[in-house]
Design a protein around this motif. Structure first.
Motif, mmCIF file in Angstrom:
data_model
loop_
_atom_site.group_PDB
_atom_site.id
_atom_site.type_symbol
_atom_site.label_atom_id
_atom_site.label_comp_id
_atom_site.label_asym_id
_atom_site.label_seq_id
_atom_site.Cartn_x
_atom_site.Cartn_y
_atom_site.Cartn_z
ATOM 1 N N ALA A 17 -5.149 2.820 -30.852
ATOM 2 C CA ALA A 17 -3.785 3.106 -30.402
ATOM 3 C C ALA A 17 -2.816 3.176 -31.572
ATOM 4 O O ALA A 17 -1.960 4.076 -31.636
ATOM 5 C CB ALA A 17 -3.338 2.040 -29.400
ATOM 6 N N MET A 18 -2.939 2.248 -32.508
ATOM 7 C CA MET A 18 -2.046 2.257 -33.670
ATOM 8 C C MET A 18 -2.335 3.456 -34.580
ATOM 9 O O MET A 18 -1.413 4.099 -35.073
ATOM 10 C CB MET A 18 -2.184 0.949 -34.446
ATOM 11 C CG MET A 18 -1.560 -0.237 -33.743
ATOM 12 S SD MET A 18 -1.546 -1.747 -34.761
ATOM 13 C CE MET A 18 -3.224 -2.323 -34.500
ATOM 14 N N ALA A 19 -3.626 3.748 -34.781
ATOM 15 C CA ALA A 19 -3.986 4.883 -35.635
ATOM 16 C C ALA A 19 -3.573 6.204 -35.004
ATOM 17 O O ALA A 19 -3.171 7.143 -35.705
ATOM 18 C CB ALA A 19 -5.490 4.865 -35.896
ATOM 19 N N GLU A 20 -3.647 6.268 -33.694
ATOM 20 C CA GLU A 20 -3.222 7.494 -32.998
ATOM 21 C C GLU A 20 -1.718 7.685 -33.119
ATOM 22 O O GLU A 20 -1.232 8.803 -33.340
ATOM 23 C CB GLU A 20 -3.631 7.405 -31.527
ATOM 24 C CG GLU A 20 -3.320 8.661 -30.722
ATOM 25 C CD GLU A 20 -3.738 8.533 -29.278
ATOM 26 O OE1 GLU A 20 -4.254 9.522 -28.720
ATOM 27 O OE2 GLU A 20 -3.537 7.447 -28.689
ATOM 28 N N ARG A 21 -0.977 6.604 -33.014
ATOM 29 C CA ARG A 21 0.486 6.669 -33.051
ATOM 30 C C ARG A 21 0.992 7.225 -34.375
ATOM 31 O O ARG A 21 1.981 7.957 -34.403
ATOM 32 C CB ARG A 21 1.073 5.280 -32.799
ATOM 33 C CG ARG A 21 2.596 5.235 -32.817
ATOM 34 C CD ARG A 21 3.107 3.862 -32.417
ATOM 35 N NE ARG A 21 2.719 3.510 -31.060
ATOM 36 C CZ ARG A 21 3.006 2.340 -30.490
ATOM 37 N NH1 ARG A 21 3.667 1.406 -31.166
ATOM 38 N NH2 ARG A 21 2.641 2.094 -29.255
ATOM 39 N N VAL A 22 0.312 6.882 -35.480
ATOM 40 C CA VAL A 22 0.784 7.341 -36.787
ATOM 41 C C VAL A 22 0.065 8.609 -37.268
ATOM 42 O O VAL A 22 0.273 9.049 -38.396
ATOM 43 C CB VAL A 22 0.633 6.229 -37.847
ATOM 44 C CG1 VAL A 22 1.598 5.098 -37.559
ATOM 45 C CG2 VAL A 22 -0.785 5.711 -37.924
ATOM 46 N N GLY A 23 -0.783 9.188 -36.415
ATOM 47 C CA GLY A 23 -1.348 10.499 -36.718
ATOM 48 C C GLY A 23 -2.704 10.518 -37.385
ATOM 49 O O GLY A 23 -3.240 11.596 -37.668
ATOM 50 N N TYR A 24 -3.300 9.347 -37.637
ATOM 51 C CA TYR A 24 -4.596 9.323 -38.330
ATOM 52 C C TYR A 24 -5.705 9.907 -37.461
ATOM 53 O O TYR A 24 -6.581 10.629 -37.959
ATOM 54 C CB TYR A 24 -4.967 7.898 -38.736
ATOM 55 C CG TYR A 24 -3.969 7.221 -39.652
ATOM 56 C CD1 TYR A 24 -3.168 7.958 -40.524
ATOM 57 C CD2 TYR A 24 -3.843 5.833 -39.654
ATOM 58 C CE1 TYR A 24 -2.266 7.327 -41.367
ATOM 59 C CE2 TYR A 24 -2.939 5.196 -40.491
ATOM 60 C CZ TYR A 24 -2.147 5.939 -41.337
ATOM 61 O OH TYR A 24 -1.252 5.326 -42.166
#
Length: 218
Positions: free
Chosen positions: A140-147
């Motif tokens: 979820a965190m990686a998706e939020r920042v575009g990774y």
């Protein structure tokens, strides 16, 4: 990070169920480095705990780590031992690459960021499957920042809430035609030949990601 996994694999084979004490580890290791060390220790051995002098909070000094006792055995891990352990974990003699796994144990956001950075503006080779395995929270965190988007745009797959050990990889591999496994994880490299029937390429993330793009192990 990979060097910590290599150290863990080397030490676990010696320690078995005993508790190793490390001296000489830098006093500022990252969570990812300690995770790699811990996972490898519990793979090649059955180590449930370790002390690192000046790093883990209960071991400010070597005397404190040993509780005033003397060590049963003292072992030096140097360049020769590092190379010997890396050779032990590299079971695939050819340069063939088809299945790449990053995230064993599950990748942190930092690890996912590094994979995304390596793939920025590039494509995963058409003959290579790249999996990055992680937890739901890290995803979820990686998706939020575009990774996640960067990795998937490059042709990779971010797998959440499971890992190759739970994904019936011994069944998946032959169905997909995979003949080897490439990873930066000492834990994965240790288990894959026996668990999945796949010989391994093992190296640091930079080397692994070059293989993902070029399609060969070099």
């Amino acid at each position: 990070m990979t060097d910590y996994g290599t150290l863990g694999c080397f030490t676990g084979k010696i320690a078995g169920q005993d508790t190793p004490v490390f001296t000489g580890i830098p006093d500022d290791p990252t969570i990812e480095q300690l995770k790699a060390l811990s996972a490898a220790l519990a793979s090649s051995g059955s180590v449930s705990m370790f002390h690192a002098v000046g790093v883990t909070p209960e071991a400010h000094t070597e005397e404190q780590a040993f509780g005033g006792n003397q060590p049963e055995k003292v072992v030096v891990f140097g360049q020769a031992e590092k190379e010997e352990t890396e050779a032990f974990l590299n079971k695939e003699p050819s340069d063939h690459v088809d299945w790449i796994l990053v995230g064993c144990p599950n990748a942190t956001v930092q690890e996912i960021r590094e994979v995304a950075a390596a793939l920025e503006g590039k494509r995963v080779h058409k003959d290579v499957a790249l999996w990055v395995t992680t937890s739901g929270a890290m995803y979820a965190m990686a998706e939020r920042v575009g990774y996640v988007e960067t990795i998937e745009k490059a042709g990779g797959t971010v797998v959440r809430e499971t890992c190759p050990f739970l994904a019936r990889s011994r069944v998946i591999a032959p169905k997909k035609g995979y003949k080897s496994l490439t990873t930066n994880s000492a834990k994965m490299a240790f288990y894959a030949p026996g668990q999945f029937g796949l010989p391994t390429h093992y190296g640091n993330l930079d080397r692994v990601m070059k293989a993902a793009v070029n399609g060969v192990w070099s």
